[in-house]
Structure formats: structure tokens, C-alpha cells
Design an enzyme around this catalytic site. Sequence first.
Site, PDB file in Angstrom:
ATOM      1  N   GLY A  21     -17.876  -5.334  56.223  1.00 26.00           N
ATOM      2  CA  GLY A  21     -17.433  -3.971  56.433  1.00 26.00           C
ATOM      3  C   GLY A  21     -18.403  -2.878  56.057  1.00 26.00           C
ATOM      4  N   GLU A  39     -19.166 -11.499  54.657  1.00 24.71           N
ATOM      5  CA  GLU A  39     -19.112 -11.651  56.109  1.00 24.71           C
ATOM      6  C   GLU A  39     -19.611 -10.397  56.808  1.00 24.71           C
ATOM      7  OE1 GLU A  39     -14.973 -12.446  56.493  1.00 24.71           O
ATOM      8  OE2 GLU A  39     -15.105 -14.452  55.634  1.00 24.71           O
ATOM      9  N   GLY A  85     -21.259  -8.123  59.571  1.00 24.54           N
ATOM     10  CA  GLY A  85     -21.507  -8.217  61.008  1.00 24.54           C
ATOM     11  C   GLY A  85     -22.299  -7.012  61.467  1.00 24.54           C
ATOM     12  N   CYS A 118     -14.151   5.158  87.208  1.00 23.88           N
ATOM     13  CA  CYS A 118     -13.153   6.153  87.621  1.00 23.88           C
ATOM     14  C   CYS A 118     -12.101   6.371  86.536  1.00 23.88           C
ATOM     15  CB  CYS A 118     -12.501   5.722  88.933  1.00 23.88           C
ATOM     16  SG  CYS A 118     -13.645   5.768  90.316  1.00 23.88           S
TER      17      CYS A 118
END
Length: 421
Positions: free
Chosen positions: A239, A275, A277, A346
Site C-alpha cells: 500500500g 506485499e 505492488g 464514445c
Amino acid sequence: MDHFLYRDGVLCAEDVPLAEIAAKVGTPFYCYSTATLTRHHALFEEALSGLDHMICFAMKSASNQAILKVLANLGAGMDVVSGGEYARARAAGVPGDRIVFSGVGKTEGEMRMALDGGIRQFNVESEPEMAVLSRVASEMGQIAPITIRVNPDVDARTHEKISTGKKEDKFGIPITRAREVYAAASSLPGLKVIGIDVHIGSQLTDLEPFEQAYLKVAELTETLRADGHEISRLDLGGGLGIPYARSNEAPPLPLDYGALIKRTVGHLGCEIEIEPGRLISGNAGIMVARVIYVKSGEDRQFLIIDGAMNDLIRPAMYGAYHDIVPVVEPAPGQPQARYDIVGPVCESGDTFAKSRDMPPVQAGDLVVFRSAGAYGAVMSSEYNTRPLIPEVLVREDQFAVIRRRPTYEEMIARDTVPAWL
């Protein structure tokens, strides 16, 4: 720090001019730097030096096998949240004993896959999951190693869609119920409790929420040990944030994060898992796009590029900011132009930035979205039947396409028309 720098007036990935890659693979595309991935992994290794630890890369941020291989060769483990990610990790050569399986909704099939192929641990998130995992492991004649994810009810002070540690979030068990849940887990025949898991959110730019959570985990460790449980491993999640807007963001450094870990839980004698990332992959990747048109509206200019929300959804999904710069270096003191930077999909939501000041560009010019290596390619789609864009890995003066752009024919061939039509 990353390795995307201007050289002789042209933005390069390490030693390769981005224009050279664009000429070969077309635009848009993702590009990753091996040197940046390596450096960011090394920062966490340095931060946790002196502790028994393992860095398990959070694959949900970037899961191309080439990226996984770079990190696995450095000794990283993997944090996976699906059977598909587990299969990718194994295909990249990561042994099962370096894979942690997280996630709130593991299926029986995913449990069997991991038990059969080897697993470091399951981070269990609920009592029903505990019961199912125990039964599946027992049927296979195995004992599943588990940590239990506790929800510490700590506000990570991040975007509401990536906050995971408050009591109203779907993740983990309430820390107030930890003792009874651990007691229940210890009574199940197919499980072996080995530790505690906690994860409070993503893109944290302040260490205080981590400290609050980790102090609660430290207290819980002592309590559970007094209850007779073997708590030998602490999975502290990930995090840590990165600077998306380089002019005003200064998230904590990995060294400061490591010092916090040592200060709050280092005395417990546990093996530490983290962990990360985003901090490993985020600034290690960029998206390169080409300007299609510069369109004048009534009160603004639109910079219409060939990249779209299906290629990089973070701005549409989270209101996320990315620095957007031209590949050709602007002259010193060049006046800025103001654009709404949009894609061709779109949807009005296909907007990357509004009223963004940047050096003037024109049709045909290349622009770069910085800090796009995390939650970029992995969240892309084929909306509007737009092909998934290539991924490219650079190492020094070499580059290789690590995911090619599919053809329209390949995309359409995946459809099956019933015989009765």
C-alpha cells in the site's frame, strides 16, 4: 526515481528512444524499465535488512510474465488473488513456496490448484472460507498453512475505492473477534495457523495509518501467543504510495517504512512479509500514445489521443492523476498550452485530464503518461472492440514486445455464433 529521461531532446526508456519503439510497435503501448523494477525491489530489500523477511510482489498491479520473471530472478515472492494469477506466477517460474494467496472469494477450485501446485500460505479472510479450505485440504490429504487477515478498523486516508482496513470494508475479520476466530481455525483438521495478515489500503502517502495497524497487530500477536497459538509470520500487506503528481507529492520512502516495521513489530521475532505492488511497478512503467487531433471547442482545446479509457482506466475510475509529457523535449521557457486530454471512446468519461497545462503539441506527436506501470495494463479491456495494447520491456539498449497487439480478426474469432442464427 525512474529510468525514463530526456536524452538529446528525446524521452528515452533507459537507453532506448521511445520514438524508436513507437515506430516498431505502433501506438498506444505500455513500456517498462527493467532497471527501475530492479531498483525498487532493492529499496525494499534494504529497508527490511536485518529482519527475516520476504517481499511478495502484489501481482494485481502488473502481471505480465516478463515483469514477474524480472522480480522472481531477484528473489521476490508473489502475492496472488486469483487462480489465474497463481497460474501466471507458476508459469513465470515462481515456486509455490514463494506464493501467498490472498483475496476474499477463493473458490474450491483455486484452493485445490494452489494446494496441488504448492503454496506458501493462504491469507484467509472469513470463517466460511476457513471451513471450506479445511475440508478441501483434508480431502487432498494435506494441511493448508494459513494466516488470518484481521481488519484493524484503521482509516488509511486514501481513495475510498482502494481503502481496505476500515470496519465497513469487505476485507478480513474484525480484529475484535480475532481470538475466537483463531480458536476456531486451530480446531479445524485441514489447517495450520502460522501467523497474522493485515492490509489497510493502497496509495498511502502517510505512515501513521500503518503505525496504527501494526501496533494493533503487535498487541494481537502477544495475545494469541498467550492463548497458545504459534504466530511465527506477520504479513503486513502493501500500500505504500508513489508520487503521481511530481510537483507536490512526497510519499514516505521505503527506508522510513522499513524503520516503522522494525519499530512496531521487529521485537516479536516473526518472519515479516510485505506485499508491495504499486511502489515497485508504478513508476517502472509508462503509456505512450499519439495525438490524433487538436480540436478547438467553444472555450477550450481538446487533445485527442489514440489511447483511451479502456487502455488506462485509472483517471475515469478513480479520478487519478498522471503526468502527461511530450516525447520531444520542450525548449526551456516555452509557453504552456492548456488542453482537455481525451481519448476516442464514445464516453464523456474517456477523459485523462481537464484544463491541463503542458507544452504545445500537434497531430502526430507522441505523448507519455508517466507512472502507469501499476493498474494500467492489468485493468485494460477491449471496450469499443479496441485491441489490448502492446507491452514492451526495456533493458539498457534492448527492448522486446512482451504482449503483442491482437488483430481484429483474432478478437472477432473468439466469438461463437449459434448454428440457429
